[in-house]
Scaffold this motif. Sequence first.
Motif, PDB file in Angstrom:
ATOM      1  N   TYR B 109       0.874  -1.022  -0.114  1.00  0.00           N
ATOM      2  CA  TYR B 109      -0.197  -0.096   0.214  1.00  0.00           C
ATOM      3  C   TYR B 109       0.762   1.306  -0.117  1.00  0.00           C
ATOM      4  O   TYR B 109       0.594   2.122  -0.867  1.00  0.00           O
ATOM      5  CB  TYR B 109      -0.852  -0.030   1.228  1.00  0.00           C
ATOM      6  CG  TYR B 109      -1.543   1.115   1.530  1.00  0.00           C
ATOM      7  CD1 TYR B 109      -2.353   1.788   0.871  1.00  0.00           C
ATOM      8  CD2 TYR B 109      -1.256   2.084   2.670  1.00  0.00           C
ATOM      9  CE1 TYR B 109      -3.104   2.938   0.938  1.00  0.00           C
ATOM     10  CE2 TYR B 109      -1.795   3.249   2.760  1.00  0.00           C
ATOM     11  CZ  TYR B 109      -2.597   3.809   2.410  1.00  0.00           C
ATOM     12  OH  TYR B 109      -3.353   4.992   2.376  1.00  0.00           O
ATOM     13  N   ILE B 110       1.884   1.222   0.699  1.00  0.00           N
ATOM     14  CA  ILE B 110       2.779   2.434   0.961  1.00  0.00           C
ATOM     15  C   ILE B 110       3.509   2.592  -0.374  1.00  0.00           C
ATOM     16  O   ILE B 110       3.568   3.674  -0.973  1.00  0.00           O
ATOM     17  CB  ILE B 110       3.615   2.324   2.235  1.00  0.00           C
ATOM     18  CG1 ILE B 110       2.908   2.236   3.381  1.00  0.00           C
ATOM     19  CG2 ILE B 110       4.716   3.216   2.244  1.00  0.00           C
ATOM     20  CD1 ILE B 110       3.690   1.987   4.619  1.00  0.00           C
ATOM     21  N   ALA B 111       4.001   1.652  -0.930  1.00  0.00           N
ATOM     22  CA  ALA B 111       4.432   1.526  -2.083  1.00  0.00           C
ATOM     23  C   ALA B 111       3.970   2.129  -3.116  1.00  0.00           C
ATOM     24  O   ALA B 111       4.395   3.027  -4.101  1.00  0.00           O
ATOM     25  CB  ALA B 111       5.471   0.124  -2.492  1.00  0.00           C
ATOM     26  N   ALA B 112       2.676   1.541  -3.234  1.00  0.00           N
ATOM     27  CA  ALA B 112       1.742   2.126  -4.258  1.00  0.00           C
ATOM     28  C   ALA B 112       1.395   3.553  -4.089  1.00  0.00           C
ATOM     29  O   ALA B 112       1.414   4.377  -5.039  1.00  0.00           O
ATOM     30  CB  ALA B 112       0.223   1.177  -4.129  1.00  0.00           C
ATOM     31  N   VAL B 113       1.181   3.999  -2.912  1.00  0.00           N
ATOM     32  CA  VAL B 113       0.963   5.551  -2.746  1.00  0.00           C
ATOM     33  C   VAL B 113       2.011   6.238  -3.134  1.00  0.00           C
ATOM     34  O   VAL B 113       1.807   7.493  -3.770  1.00  0.00           O
ATOM     35  CB  VAL B 113       0.397   5.713  -1.139  1.00  0.00           C
ATOM     36  CG1 VAL B 113       0.432   7.155  -0.857  1.00  0.00           C
ATOM     37  CG2 VAL B 113      -0.945   5.016  -1.020  1.00  0.00           C
ATOM     38  N   VAL B 114       3.184   6.013  -2.588  1.00  0.00           N
ATOM     39  CA  VAL B 114       4.545   6.609  -2.744  1.00  0.00           C
ATOM     40  C   VAL B 114       4.622   6.971  -4.353  1.00  0.00           C
ATOM     41  O   VAL B 114       4.875   7.824  -4.998  1.00  0.00           O
ATOM     42  CB  VAL B 114       5.831   6.215  -2.203  1.00  0.00           C
ATOM     43  CG1 VAL B 114       6.984   6.636  -2.759  1.00  0.00           C
ATOM     44  CG2 VAL B 114       5.635   6.292  -0.671  1.00  0.00           C
ATOM     45  N   TYR B 115       4.498   5.541  -4.910  1.00  0.00           N
ATOM     46  CA  TYR B 115       4.685   5.463  -6.525  1.00  0.00           C
ATOM     47  C   TYR B 115       3.792   6.462  -7.210  1.00  0.00           C
ATOM     48  O   TYR B 115       3.960   7.175  -8.145  1.00  0.00           O
ATOM     49  CB  TYR B 115       4.505   4.093  -7.014  1.00  0.00           C
ATOM     50  CG  TYR B 115       5.506   3.744  -8.095  1.00  0.00           C
ATOM     51  CD1 TYR B 115       6.548   3.441  -8.342  1.00  0.00           C
ATOM     52  CD2 TYR B 115       4.704   3.675  -9.338  1.00  0.00           C
ATOM     53  CE1 TYR B 115       7.185   3.197  -9.513  1.00  0.00           C
ATOM     54  CE2 TYR B 115       5.320   3.633 -10.528  1.00  0.00           C
ATOM     55  CZ  TYR B 115       6.473   3.203 -10.818  1.00  0.00           C
ATOM     56  OH  TYR B 115       7.147   2.923 -11.890  1.00  0.00           O
ATOM     57  N   SER B 116       2.402   6.337  -6.707  1.00  0.00           N
ATOM     58  CA  SER B 116       1.393   6.916  -7.387  1.00  0.00           C
ATOM     59  C   SER B 116       1.479   8.582  -7.067  1.00  0.00           C
ATOM     60  O   SER B 116       1.365   9.382  -8.211  1.00  0.00           O
ATOM     61  CB  SER B 116       0.042   6.652  -7.111  1.00  0.00           C
ATOM     62  OG  SER B 116      -0.166   5.211  -7.483  1.00  0.00           O
ATOM     63  N   TYR B 117       2.045   8.936  -6.017  1.00  0.00           N
ATOM     64  CA  TYR B 117       2.213  10.470  -5.690  1.00  0.00           C
ATOM     65  C   TYR B 117       3.436  10.785  -6.464  1.00  0.00           C
ATOM     66  O   TYR B 117       3.224  11.978  -6.767  1.00  0.00           O
ATOM     67  CB  TYR B 117       2.178  10.466  -4.140  1.00  0.00           C
ATOM     68  CG  TYR B 117       2.385  11.904  -3.722  1.00  0.00           C
ATOM     69  CD1 TYR B 117       1.129  12.692  -3.966  1.00  0.00           C
ATOM     70  CD2 TYR B 117       3.378  12.618  -3.235  1.00  0.00           C
ATOM     71  CE1 TYR B 117       1.229  14.097  -3.655  1.00  0.00           C
ATOM     72  CE2 TYR B 117       3.321  14.041  -2.625  1.00  0.00           C
ATOM     73  CZ  TYR B 117       2.296  14.510  -3.010  1.00  0.00           C
ATOM     74  OH  TYR B 117       1.994  15.730  -2.897  1.00  0.00           O
ATOM     75  N   LEU B 118       4.337  10.112  -6.659  1.00  0.00           N
ATOM     76  CA  LEU B 118       5.424  10.856  -7.512  1.00  0.00           C
ATOM     77  C   LEU B 118       4.841  10.763  -8.948  1.00  0.00           C
ATOM     78  O   LEU B 118       5.351  12.072  -9.451  1.00  0.00           O
ATOM     79  CB  LEU B 118       6.619   9.606  -7.326  1.00  0.00           C
ATOM     80  CG  LEU B 118       7.483   9.650  -6.126  1.00  0.00           C
ATOM     81  CD1 LEU B 118       8.619   8.569  -6.182  1.00  0.00           C
ATOM     82  CD2 LEU B 118       8.090  11.154  -5.766  1.00  0.00           C
ATOM     83  N   VAL B 119       4.120   9.888  -9.330  1.00  0.00           N
ATOM     84  CA  VAL B 119       3.482  10.156 -10.545  1.00  0.00           C
ATOM     85  C   VAL B 119       2.726  11.485 -10.721  1.00  0.00           C
ATOM     86  O   VAL B 119       2.907  12.544 -11.608  1.00  0.00           O
ATOM     87  CB  VAL B 119       2.658   8.970 -11.074  1.00  0.00           C
ATOM     88  CG1 VAL B 119       1.628   9.388 -12.521  1.00  0.00           C
ATOM     89  CG2 VAL B 119       3.520   7.671 -11.370  1.00  0.00           C
ATOM     90  N   CYS B 120       1.775  11.481  -9.548  1.00  0.00           N
ATOM     91  CA  CYS B 120       1.171  12.849  -9.476  1.00  0.00           C
ATOM     92  C   CYS B 120       1.685  14.110  -9.465  1.00  0.00           C
ATOM     93  O   CYS B 120       1.729  15.287 -10.138  1.00  0.00           O
ATOM     94  CB  CYS B 120       0.134  12.727  -8.449  1.00  0.00           C
ATOM     95  SG  CYS B 120      -1.338  11.639  -8.664  1.00  0.00           S
ATOM     96  N   LEU B 121       2.845  14.007  -8.613  1.00  0.00           N
ATOM     97  CA  LEU B 121       3.832  15.203  -8.481  1.00  0.00           C
ATOM     98  C   LEU B 121       4.541  15.698  -9.662  1.00  0.00           C
ATOM     99  O   LEU B 121       4.363  16.750  -9.855  1.00  0.00           O
ATOM    100  CB  LEU B 121       4.626  14.750  -7.176  1.00  0.00           C
ATOM    101  CG  LEU B 121       5.848  15.874  -6.558  1.00  0.00           C
ATOM    102  CD1 LEU B 121       4.709  16.759  -5.809  1.00  0.00           C
ATOM    103  CD2 LEU B 121       6.837  15.378  -5.972  1.00  0.00           C
TER     104      LEU B 121
END
Lengths: 312, 266
Positions: B109-121
């Motif tokens: 979950y954390i990895a997916a959130v970090v990864y997706s947030y980096l995409v969004c960022l």
Amino acid sequence: MEPMIELEGVTKLYRTVLGVNDISLQLQSGAFGLLGPNGSGKTTLINLILGQIRPTLGTVRLFGKSPWKNDRLTRRIGLCPTVEIAYPNVSAKEWVTFLVQMHGFALPAAKQAACRALELVKLDHAMDRPIGTYSLGMRQRAKLAQAIAHDPDLLILDEPFNGLDPVGRFEMTEFLRNWVRDGKSLILASHILYEVEAVHPAFLLISGGRLLASGTPQEVRQILADSPSEVVVHCNQASRLASLLCEQNLVQKLNILADQQIRIVTPSAAKLFEQLPGICQQHGIVIDQLTSENESLQSLFATLMRIHRGET
Amino acid sequence: MISIQGVQAMVAFELRRAITLQRLATTVVLILFPPLMLSLMVLGPRAFGEEPPRELFPEFPTVFLLGISCILSLLLWATPNVYSEMESKGWSFIACRPKGRTSLLVGKYIAAVVYSYLVCLLSSSLCTLAAYWLDGYAKSTSFWISLNGIFGLACIVYGAIFSLIGVLFQKRGMVFAAGYALLVELILGFVPAVINRFTMRYHLQYLAVKWFDVLPEEVIQGMELVYGPIRSNAFHISVILGAAMGVLFVANLVIQRREYVTAEDV
């Protein structure tokens, strides 16, 4: 002394599929070969012992406690499952380190334990290479390394010899012998008798989800010897030998295949092999070749199933 | 209880595993899709001698486009938490570790959130630059901060929801998660009834309204009449974070109690 593994009337159903059927056993610490044909329930039994699945009926205890959702117990077990590793872009060192960290080790300690384990299984020379570049045998070693890296008390190996070349098999056998010699416990699941026998464990024979027999290798051999088995004899007087064996009540079924070849189904191979040299010597019969065609695990299980059903 | 070491290891391993050509290609597409579409919205009309749309531009299209990237990224990385391990046969190795199942759930979950947030960022940064360079957008800094605040919260809550869906439905997880995003968040979120307040979109939408501060007062009043009242930032943020925690808690209960069996195990 508290048994290492205790199963009482354990049955596992996967909806309508029977995984294991009414198994009861008590195992003290030591080495055990879990033998059974493919689909016999070995992996289900292992998963029950590990607490990955719950029995539909009965109770499972590992080191005196229920293994279901018991994290303290998982620390004491090393599992090398039959499945293949499918992380092609990760190195064995990274993978084993990750799995050791999952046991609560800090990164430096996990790295150290991973390297030590990879060295033990003789994979240190390739541990920084991606797993995708490994041969089947190297992947087996990596799997073994992750199972032993956290120094468990009980090592459970499911078909560990799969894909190993003769040298690899020898090295794996040596490793497991040393493991047992060091006083650690081992459960070795396989469908090949001689592979397990080489490690000298006690046997648990499972087929059709049932525990059919257990014992030492000698006891299993005795079961084999006392079971009806098929023997093909090449000799100079096949018909004469056939009639002599019938006189001695050593034959259940007999086929004369050619002038010098007979196939015998004997109720007791041990008795036949005991008396055959004397008969041959007494009547001048020369045996060129004697093969026991079905002294295999398959025939052993067929026999055990017959005994189990009360047919023998 | 959670094993911190286990979660840390899982996050690091997941992010390490993410470095593949396929994943990187997907990531590049997800990052570039919103700014490219936004640029087209500016350059397209100009090519025909017209002016780009001014009303709610670039806020509305950016949120919409980034929303697609964010949801797709979470669908790809958060939903197949159990299924990907079952497929790659990693489950057998991880599940037999202490707190292995929880570490897998939380770590992925954390990895997916970090990864997706980096995409969004990255994507929001490019969108902001596109809006500034191509259209002379004046409120770039506050726009960028608001975008990242909203999508940070979106990643946290949708990541948790998709993780739960992944735990519940191993094989059709992506289908159910996409269905949830379309039916619940998109369609139900537009229903002018109390039920839309149960969607996360309701809270994110009002946070966007407040943080972007571009809608006229009468439009906001109209929205409140249709969708329900606008509340304080703290309320909306608390609901979003509370929902994420609650959903993760349920997902953990499920993953702990469920027997995950593969064909090889039977």
